[in-house]
Motif scaffolding. Structure first.
Motif, mmCIF file in Angstrom:
data_model
loop_
_atom_site.group_PDB
_atom_site.id
_atom_site.type_symbol
_atom_site.label_atom_id
_atom_site.label_comp_id
_atom_site.label_asym_id
_atom_site.label_seq_id
_atom_site.Cartn_x
_atom_site.Cartn_y
_atom_site.Cartn_z
ATOM 1 N N VAL A 151 12.966 14.207 5.792
ATOM 2 C CA VAL A 151 11.602 13.761 5.483
ATOM 3 C C VAL A 151 11.092 12.855 6.595
ATOM 4 O O VAL A 151 11.751 11.874 6.939
ATOM 5 C CB VAL A 151 11.568 12.975 4.151
ATOM 6 C CG1 VAL A 151 10.141 12.670 3.733
ATOM 7 C CG2 VAL A 151 12.317 13.728 3.070
ATOM 8 N N PRO A 152 9.967 13.188 7.212
ATOM 9 C CA PRO A 152 9.451 12.301 8.251
ATOM 10 C C PRO A 152 8.871 11.019 7.655
ATOM 11 O O PRO A 152 8.140 11.069 6.667
ATOM 12 C CB PRO A 152 8.353 13.137 8.925
ATOM 13 C CG PRO A 152 7.968 14.165 7.924
ATOM 14 C CD PRO A 152 9.110 14.356 6.978
ATOM 15 N N VAL A 153 9.272 9.892 8.232
ATOM 16 C CA VAL A 153 8.751 8.598 7.773
ATOM 17 C C VAL A 153 8.057 7.932 8.950
ATOM 18 O O VAL A 153 8.657 7.727 10.006
ATOM 19 C CB VAL A 153 9.887 7.688 7.266
ATOM 20 C CG1 VAL A 153 9.338 6.324 6.869
ATOM 21 C CG2 VAL A 153 10.620 8.329 6.096
ATOM 22 N N THR A 154 6.790 7.608 8.782
ATOM 23 C CA THR A 154 6.052 6.958 9.859
ATOM 24 C C THR A 154 6.281 5.455 9.782
ATOM 25 O O THR A 154 5.800 4.794 8.865
ATOM 26 C CB THR A 154 4.547 7.264 9.742
ATOM 27 O OG1 THR A 154 4.388 8.674 9.680
ATOM 28 C CG2 THR A 154 3.793 6.722 10.943
ATOM 29 N N ALA A 155 7.031 4.920 10.761
ATOM 30 C CA ALA A 155 7.343 3.489 10.748
ATOM 31 C C ALA A 155 6.263 2.688 11.466
ATOM 32 O O ALA A 155 5.881 1.602 11.036
ATOM 33 C CB ALA A 155 8.698 3.239 11.398
ATOM 34 N N VAL A 156 5.785 3.235 12.582
ATOM 35 C CA VAL A 156 4.711 2.582 13.337
ATOM 36 C C VAL A 156 3.623 3.629 13.529
ATOM 37 O O VAL A 156 3.890 4.751 13.946
ATOM 38 C CB VAL A 156 5.227 2.051 14.692
ATOM 39 C CG1 VAL A 156 4.076 1.575 15.575
ATOM 40 C CG2 VAL A 156 6.220 0.906 14.463
ATOM 41 N N VAL A 171 0.007 -11.403 14.445
ATOM 42 C CA VAL A 171 -0.299 -9.987 14.237
ATOM 43 C C VAL A 171 0.356 -9.594 12.916
ATOM 44 O O VAL A 171 1.553 -9.771 12.740
ATOM 45 C CB VAL A 171 0.263 -9.131 15.390
ATOM 46 C CG1 VAL A 171 0.233 -7.657 15.047
ATOM 47 C CG2 VAL A 171 -0.525 -9.392 16.675
ATOM 48 N N SER A 172 -0.448 -9.095 11.976
ATOM 49 C CA SER A 172 0.103 -8.701 10.681
ATOM 50 C C SER A 172 0.148 -7.196 10.569
ATOM 51 O O SER A 172 -0.835 -6.517 10.841
ATOM 52 C CB SER A 172 -0.756 -9.268 9.550
ATOM 53 O OG SER A 172 -0.786 -10.661 9.630
ATOM 54 N N LEU A 173 1.324 -6.709 10.158
ATOM 55 C CA LEU A 173 1.493 -5.266 9.991
ATOM 56 C C LEU A 173 1.584 -4.916 8.514
ATOM 57 O O LEU A 173 2.107 -5.689 7.706
ATOM 58 C CB LEU A 173 2.789 -4.805 10.672
ATOM 59 C CG LEU A 173 2.862 -4.805 12.190
ATOM 60 C CD1 LEU A 173 4.223 -4.268 12.627
ATOM 61 C CD2 LEU A 173 1.759 -3.976 12.808
ATOM 62 N N LEU A 174 1.053 -3.750 8.188
ATOM 63 C CA LEU A 174 1.212 -3.204 6.836
ATOM 64 C C LEU A 174 1.286 -1.694 7.000
ATOM 65 O O LEU A 174 0.420 -1.100 7.653
ATOM 66 C CB LEU A 174 0.013 -3.615 5.968
ATOM 67 C CG LEU A 174 0.136 -3.348 4.463
ATOM 68 C CD1 LEU A 174 1.233 -4.188 3.835
ATOM 69 C CD2 LEU A 174 -1.198 -3.625 3.764
ATOM 70 N N ASP A 175 2.327 -1.089 6.452
ATOM 71 C CA ASP A 175 2.523 0.357 6.572
ATOM 72 C C ASP A 175 2.377 0.856 8.010
ATOM 73 O O ASP A 175 1.738 1.872 8.264
ATOM 74 C CB ASP A 175 1.518 1.099 5.675
ATOM 75 C CG ASP A 175 1.729 0.770 4.212
ATOM 76 O OD1 ASP A 175 2.873 0.433 3.846
ATOM 77 O OD2 ASP A 175 0.760 0.821 3.434
ATOM 78 N N GLY A 176 2.957 0.111 8.948
ATOM 79 C CA GLY A 176 2.985 0.563 10.332
ATOM 80 C C GLY A 176 1.706 0.353 11.117
ATOM 81 O O GLY A 176 1.622 0.737 12.287
ATOM 82 N N GLN A 177 0.713 -0.253 10.487
ATOM 83 C CA GLN A 177 -0.551 -0.485 11.193
ATOM 84 C C GLN A 177 -0.860 -1.974 11.298
ATOM 85 O O GLN A 177 -0.482 -2.754 10.425
ATOM 86 C CB GLN A 177 -1.702 0.206 10.447
ATOM 87 C CG GLN A 177 -1.512 1.710 10.372
ATOM 88 C CD GLN A 177 -2.678 2.417 9.706
ATOM 89 O OE1 GLN A 177 -3.398 1.812 8.914
ATOM 90 N NE2 GLN A 177 -2.851 3.682 10.025
ATOM 91 N N ILE A 178 -1.584 -2.330 12.345
ATOM 92 C CA ILE A 178 -2.029 -3.713 12.473
ATOM 93 C C ILE A 178 -3.217 -3.924 11.543
ATOM 94 O O ILE A 178 -4.235 -3.244 11.672
ATOM 95 C CB ILE A 178 -2.426 -4.032 13.934
ATOM 96 C CG1 ILE A 178 -1.184 -3.991 14.830
ATOM 97 C CG2 ILE A 178 -3.103 -5.402 14.020
ATOM 98 C CD1 ILE A 178 -1.464 -4.289 16.299
#
Lengths: 246, 168
Positions: free
Chosen positions: A19-24, A214-221
């Protein structure tokens, strides 16, 4: 301000059991020379993956990484190793010290590898160990040190070659409050001298030293901005206010 | 400040300025510097409520000064305060009200509110870091007070992150 690090639409996708998981997920980050950036976010938001990619320890899936004006995401592993030796310092939550070398040698080694003279390497090591309260441990092997001490050695080692960029992933994760204070002081000091720092941390004491968060959530800034000066900034001297909000 | 002053007077009778100094000495840089006017207003109220009494002490070349001492009722009030449990962390939180209600009115975006609040807390933490650096390392009371404030700010930030994960 010249960029030490710049990323363009940086993406990392892991294959986890098919299963592909998008980390960033499409990160555009610009960090100028001398900036101190704290990266925050919940676990699984991609913070560690991001700094690992910035240091070449993890390959990006797509996008670009530029370090000191040079594109680096296309480099081979051996080219990355050379680049890290000269330009990047790393501190991780789980430090990798060389077990059969003394603390002093662990700290001097990166400086020597990046071309410092033995005298320069020794002076730098003495300064760093002193700042971190480790002078008396210089001749000990890492295994004889407590976790907090090993972490401080790892920080000293990361700073030994005066890297363009210091990357840190939860560097105070194992430290008690006094050890944390030593680390905070040294980070503040090297930052004042112009060290560029990108640090993943959930520890607000450490993050508050940064210029920017810099705050990340679900791989996004989801947020990228300066830490403001509070309105009720305490004055110098006695009688300052701690507000224990109720 | 009422009970703080009562507690100091339980140790020994004192006049207003001595109480101000005692507060500063005990809590150091970590406590809001009490304004002498506020202290006198509070002492006046305590006196009116019968918890303390004042005697005039003559001074040469200066106006008389009032020295305050604790009454029996005052001592009882103090004992009651020491015995009862103290209110714990809040349930109601102004920021949370804003976070839940403001978007309903269309005047604010939740993500923006959370992000601004996070930066603010980090600014508060930076002030606390500065404060702890400037605090006498031997003043354990002041250091503990600041450390407590830091732990509260950390908890607020952790909770903010939970809000962001679940609401934003």
């Amino acid at each position: 301000m010249s960029a030490v690090i710049r990323t363009v639409n940086l993406v990392k996708i892991y294959q986890s059991g098919g299963v592909p998981v998008t980390a960033v997920d499409g990160v555009d980050l610009h960090v100028g020379a001398g900036e101190f950036v704290a990266v925050m976010g919940p676990s699984g938001s991609g913070k560690s993956t991001l700094v690992h990619m910035l240091g070449g320890l993890d390959a990006r899936t797509s996008g670009e990484i530029w370090l000191d004006g040079k594109r680096v995401d296309t480099l081979s592993e051996s080219a990355w190793a050379l680049l890290r030796r000269d330009k990047v310092g790393f501190v991780f939550q789980f430090f990798n010290l060389v077990a059969n070398m003394t603390v002093a040698d662990n700290v001097e080694l990166p400086a020597l590898l990046s071309g410092a003279t033995p005298k320069q390497a020794r002076e730098r090591r003495e300064y760093l160990l002193d700042a971190l309260g480790l002078t008396e441990r210089a001749e000990a092997p890492p295994a004889q040190l407590a976790g907090g001490e090993q972490q401080r050695v790892a920080l000293a080692r990361a700073l030994a070659n005066e890297p363009s960029l210091l990357l840190a992933d939860e560097p105070t994760g194992n430290l008690d409050s006094r050890n944390t204070r030593d680390v905070l002081r040294l980070l503040g000091e090297v930052h004042k001298k112009g060290q560029t720092i990108i640090m993943v941390t959930h520890d607000a004491r450490v993050a508050s030293l940064a210029d920017r968060v810099v705050s990340l959530l679900d791989g996004q800034i989801v947020d990228d901005g300066v830490i403001p000066v509070t309105r009720r900034r305490p004055k110098a001297g006695a009688g300052d206010v701690v507000e224990l909000r109720s | 400040m009422r009970l703080t002053l009562l507690a100091l007077l339980a140790k020994e009778p004192a006049h207003g300025y001595e109480l101000k100094q005692a507060l500063e000495h005990t809590f150091g840089s970590a406590y809001p510097s009490p304004n002498i006017g506020q202290i006198y207003v509070t002492l006046g109220r305590l006196e009116k409520d019968g918890l303390i009494r004042a005697i005039d002490v003559e001074q040469s070349n200066r106006p008389n000064k009032k020295v305050y001492y604790l009454t029996v009722t005052g001592r009882e009030a103090l004992a009651e305060w020491a015995d009862e449990p103290t209110e714990g962390p809040r349930i109601r939180d102004e920021f949370f009200m804003k976070l839940v209600l403001a978007p309903l009115t269309g005047i604010a975006d939740r993500m923006a509110l959370i992000n601004r609040q996070r930066r603010h807390y980090l600014g508060v933490m930076r002030d606390l870091n500065d404060l702890i650096e400037r605090t006498d390392p031997d003043n354990r009371v002041a250091l503990l007070l600041i450390e407590g404030a830091m732990l509260h700010v950390q908890a607020d930030l952790d909770w903010l992150q939970r809000c962001q994960e679940d609401l934003a």
